[in-house]
Design an enzyme around this catalytic site. Structure first.
Site, mmCIF file in Angstrom:
data_model
loop_
_atom_site.group_PDB
_atom_site.id
_atom_site.type_symbol
_atom_site.label_atom_id
_atom_site.label_comp_id
_atom_site.label_asym_id
_atom_site.label_seq_id
_atom_site.Cartn_x
_atom_site.Cartn_y
_atom_site.Cartn_z
ATOM 1 N N GLU A 112 10.228 -35.675 14.481
ATOM 2 C CA GLU A 112 9.935 -34.418 14.810
ATOM 3 C C GLU A 112 10.331 -33.269 14.740
ATOM 4 O O GLU A 112 11.628 -33.611 14.284
ATOM 5 C CB GLU A 112 9.034 -34.811 16.575
ATOM 6 C CG GLU A 112 8.769 -33.490 17.451
ATOM 7 C CD GLU A 112 7.471 -33.158 16.997
ATOM 8 O OE1 GLU A 112 7.527 -32.573 15.893
ATOM 9 O OE2 GLU A 112 6.805 -32.954 17.830
ATOM 10 N N ASP A 113 10.178 -31.559 14.905
ATOM 11 C CA ASP A 113 10.722 -30.392 14.615
ATOM 12 C C ASP A 113 12.049 -30.182 15.562
ATOM 13 O O ASP A 113 13.357 -30.365 15.355
ATOM 14 C CB ASP A 113 9.651 -29.518 13.992
ATOM 15 C CG ASP A 113 8.656 -29.249 14.732
ATOM 16 O OD1 ASP A 113 8.297 -30.023 15.879
ATOM 17 O OD2 ASP A 113 7.464 -28.437 14.344
ATOM 18 N N ASP A 116 10.401 -29.603 23.242
ATOM 19 C CA ASP A 116 10.639 -29.075 24.247
ATOM 20 C C ASP A 116 10.374 -29.738 25.033
ATOM 21 O O ASP A 116 11.262 -30.171 26.014
ATOM 22 C CB ASP A 116 9.538 -28.318 23.747
ATOM 23 C CG ASP A 116 9.336 -26.273 24.395
ATOM 24 O OD1 ASP A 116 10.405 -26.931 25.090
ATOM 25 O OD2 ASP A 116 8.322 -26.003 24.691
HETATM 26 P P1 IMP Z 1 6.781 -31.069 23.648
HETATM 27 O O1 IMP Z 1 5.646 -31.707 23.515
HETATM 28 O O2 IMP Z 1 6.916 -30.040 24.672
HETATM 29 O O3 IMP Z 1 8.381 -31.480 23.464
HETATM 30 O O4 IMP Z 1 6.621 -30.134 22.086
HETATM 31 C C1 IMP Z 1 6.641 -30.415 21.126
HETATM 32 C C2 IMP Z 1 5.970 -29.686 20.256
HETATM 33 O O5 IMP Z 1 6.722 -28.189 20.531
HETATM 34 C C3 IMP Z 1 7.194 -28.995 18.551
HETATM 35 O O6 IMP Z 1 6.363 -30.583 18.331
HETATM 36 C C4 IMP Z 1 6.480 -27.684 18.480
HETATM 37 O O7 IMP Z 1 5.579 -27.520 18.064
HETATM 38 C C5 IMP Z 1 6.213 -26.979 19.449
HETATM 39 N N1 IMP Z 1 7.099 -26.374 19.611
HETATM 40 C C6 IMP Z 1 8.140 -26.548 20.642
HETATM 41 N N2 IMP Z 1 9.384 -25.598 20.882
HETATM 42 C C7 IMP Z 1 8.662 -25.026 19.982
HETATM 43 C C8 IMP Z 1 9.270 -23.463 19.093
HETATM 44 O O8 IMP Z 1 10.280 -23.519 20.116
HETATM 45 N N3 IMP Z 1 8.809 -23.143 17.905
HETATM 46 C C9 IMP Z 1 8.354 -23.412 17.901
HETATM 47 N N4 IMP Z 1 7.715 -24.542 18.059
HETATM 48 C C10 IMP Z 1 7.993 -25.288 19.405
#
Ligand code: IMP
Length: 199
Positions: A112-113, A116
């Site tokens: 995963e990149d 968040d």
């Molecule tokens: P989570 O489900 O909130 O952990 O989101 C993860 C996904 O949100 C990542 O794979 C990104 O695609 C997107 N994302 C969260 N924060 C950022 C950011 O700072 N920049 C770009 N994409 C983000």
């Protein structure tokens, strides 16, 4: 004569200058950390075959560099999920593209990149576990630890970063900035206009 990449990014270009507040992680920092991650993963999975599952689209550049830092036999596969609208999470994760091959009985590393809220990885972890993988680990380039809403242990982490919206090295804002070779903090004024985002 050694091959040189003909297209070198000009950082003084207005589309970069107007959008990027500061560089958070340089190309050199990213390269060095990925080499370390590659060594660790190669050691942990020595003698095994592992499938790297890249979560589209943000992790493809990370995957491309990570896979070339490994000294073990690997396969790659892809999944796509959608959960974001602009810079805000909707909290609802939906699989929009599934694996090409069954993961059953395989050693899988989710690539995963960025983590968040943690909702995407928590969802995917449960989904893959239910498919009876042999083992499942998570490798993420970036982790905004202060933003987690659910706890997802990251087994292989590149960098812990502050809770700011970052772009570059595969990460986008509304399909822009993926091609930056570094990770930069996006200026706040770019957050204001919500629009539909596919990861
Ligand atoms: P989570 O489900 O909130 O952990 O989101 C993860 C996904 O949100 C990542 O794979 C990104 O695609 C997107 N994302 C969260 N924060 C950022 C950011 O700072 N920049 C770009 N994409 C983000």
């Amino acid at each position: 004569m050694p091959h040189r990449n003909a297209a070198v990014l000009d950082r003084s270009e207005p589309w970069i200058q107007n959008a990027i507040e500061r560089v958070l992680l340089s190309e050199d920092q990213i390269r060095a950390r990925i080499a370390e991650l590659g060594q660790q993963i190669s050691k942990d999975y020595a003698g095994q075959h592992v499938i790297l599952v890249s979560i589209l689209k943000g992790s493809v550049i990370f995957l491309a560099d990570l896979v070339r830092s490994l000294n073990i036999p690997v396969g790659v596969d892809f999944m796509a999920v959608s959960s974001y609208v602009g810079s805000e999470t909707s909290g609802i994760v939906r699989v929009t593209m599934d694996l090409r091959e069954s993961a059953e009985g395989k050693h899988v590393i989710l690539v995963e990149d960025i983590v968040d809220t943690g909702l995407t990885l928590a969802y995917l972890k449960n989904l893959l576990k239910a498919r009876h993988v042999k083992s499942l680990k998570i490798c993420a380039l970036l982790d905004k630890k202060e933003s987690h809403r659910v706890e997802v242990p990251v087994d292989y982490l590149g960098f812990k970063i502050p809770s700011e919206f970052v772009v570059g090295y595969g990460l986008d804002y509304s399909e822009q900035f993926r091609n930056l070779p570094f990770v930069g903090v996006l200026k706040r004024e770019y957050y204001s206009k919500p629009d539909k985002k596919q990861k």
